[in-house]
Design a protein around this motif. Structure first.
Motif: not given
Length: 293
Positions: A75-86
């Motif tokens: 589960v990512l808690v963050g913004d669009d960049r965190a999602l793209v990074r994952a």
């Protein structure tokens, strides 16, 4: 990297018993909105059988946390960049197809998350993590193994991807740049890196091997966006087209853009310059948790 392990009662409407989560909190989210981060952690810890919270300090620790997730659902808690990074990391590890991601959007750049159906509020998004369903989504993969989750854009030369935009999400950088410009005398113009004049681009755009536009027809912009499953929608706006003129449209599985050096924005990331790039649609390549119904 700080890790906090907690246990709580399993939600009756969550995915499968026993559900265990790996909550990775992006450092930008912690700095931007600590209260929303706290709320997300509380809701997730109260609704899952077991929750491990990771607080990576940078990209390397972020990647290490995902690699060591074991059987826990990330589960990512963050913004669009965190999602793209994952998604990028899991794609390069060839583990994306088997890993369902969840996101609690916290931060400044959240337009991609909204377009993918993730609730805007931390509480609603955390509840969707616990009670939601998996949605399989297409992915654009380029010939350098980069990924695009949402929309790809190539703007006119010298516009759209300038210095101010390249500093998006880094206000401290813009502040430092402004201070340096104020304190340091202007250098001779011959030492200043030239910025291309704004204007149309000369690009060749091919969709599934068929020419949509060639180099002799300058274009103002190119946009590639998700279409029906397994295909991408390509929109090319010729420089000669007025506001009332129609753009050139096509759909296909592969898109190749070539010509003069160009930059492009894929999701929240600016890439280039490159002379040619090919993107291919991978159908249902990744899964994201969204609200049920």
């Amino acid at each position: 990297m700080a890790e906090v392990a907690t246990s709580a009662r399993h939600s009756a409407t969550s995915w499968s018993a026993p559900e265990q989560l790996l909550v990775v909190v992006d450092p930008v989210a912690r700095r931007t909105d600590g209260e929303s981060v706290r709320i997300a952690k509380d809701v997730l810890s109260a609704g899952a059988a077991g929750t491990k919270v990771c607080l990576p300090d940078g990209p390397e620790e972020f990647a290490r946390a995902l690699r060591r997730r074991g059987s826990r659902r990330p589960v990512l808690v963050g913004d669009d960049r965190a999602l793209v990074r994952a998604v990028s990391l899991l794609h390069r590890q060839r583990e994306l197809a088997a890993c369902v991601l969840s996101l609690v959007p916290v931060g400044g750049a959240l337009s991609l998350a909204r377009s993918l159906g993730v609730p805007a509020s931390a509480v609603a998004a955390a509840r969707a993590v616990l009670d939601g369903v998996e949605r399989r989504m297409d992915l654009l993969v380029d010939d350098s193994d980069g990924v695009v989750l949402g929309t790809l854009r190539i703007p006119p030369l010298g516009t759209g991807l300038g210095r101010e935009e390249s500093g998006a999400g880094r206000p401290w950088l813009r502040t430092c740049q402004s201070l340096v410009r104020t304190l340091v005398p202007a250098r001779p113009s011959r030492l200043v890196t030239a910025v291309p004049d704004a204007g149309p681009s000369q690009l060749r755009v091919e969709v599934d091997g068929e020419m949509l536009v060639d180099l002799h027809q300058p274009v103002d912009s190119v946009q590639v966006s998700p279409a029906p499953p397994g295909r991408a929608r390509v929109e090319v706006r010729p420089a000669s087209a007025g506001s009332g003129s129609s753009a050139l449209l096509a759909e296909g599985r592969t898109v190749t853009v070539s010509g003069a050096h160009f930059r492009y924005r894929a999701d929240a990331v600016i890439s280039g310059p490159v002379r040619t790039r090919t993107w291919e649609v991978r159908e249902a390549a990744w899964g994201l948790t969204v609200p049920a119904g």
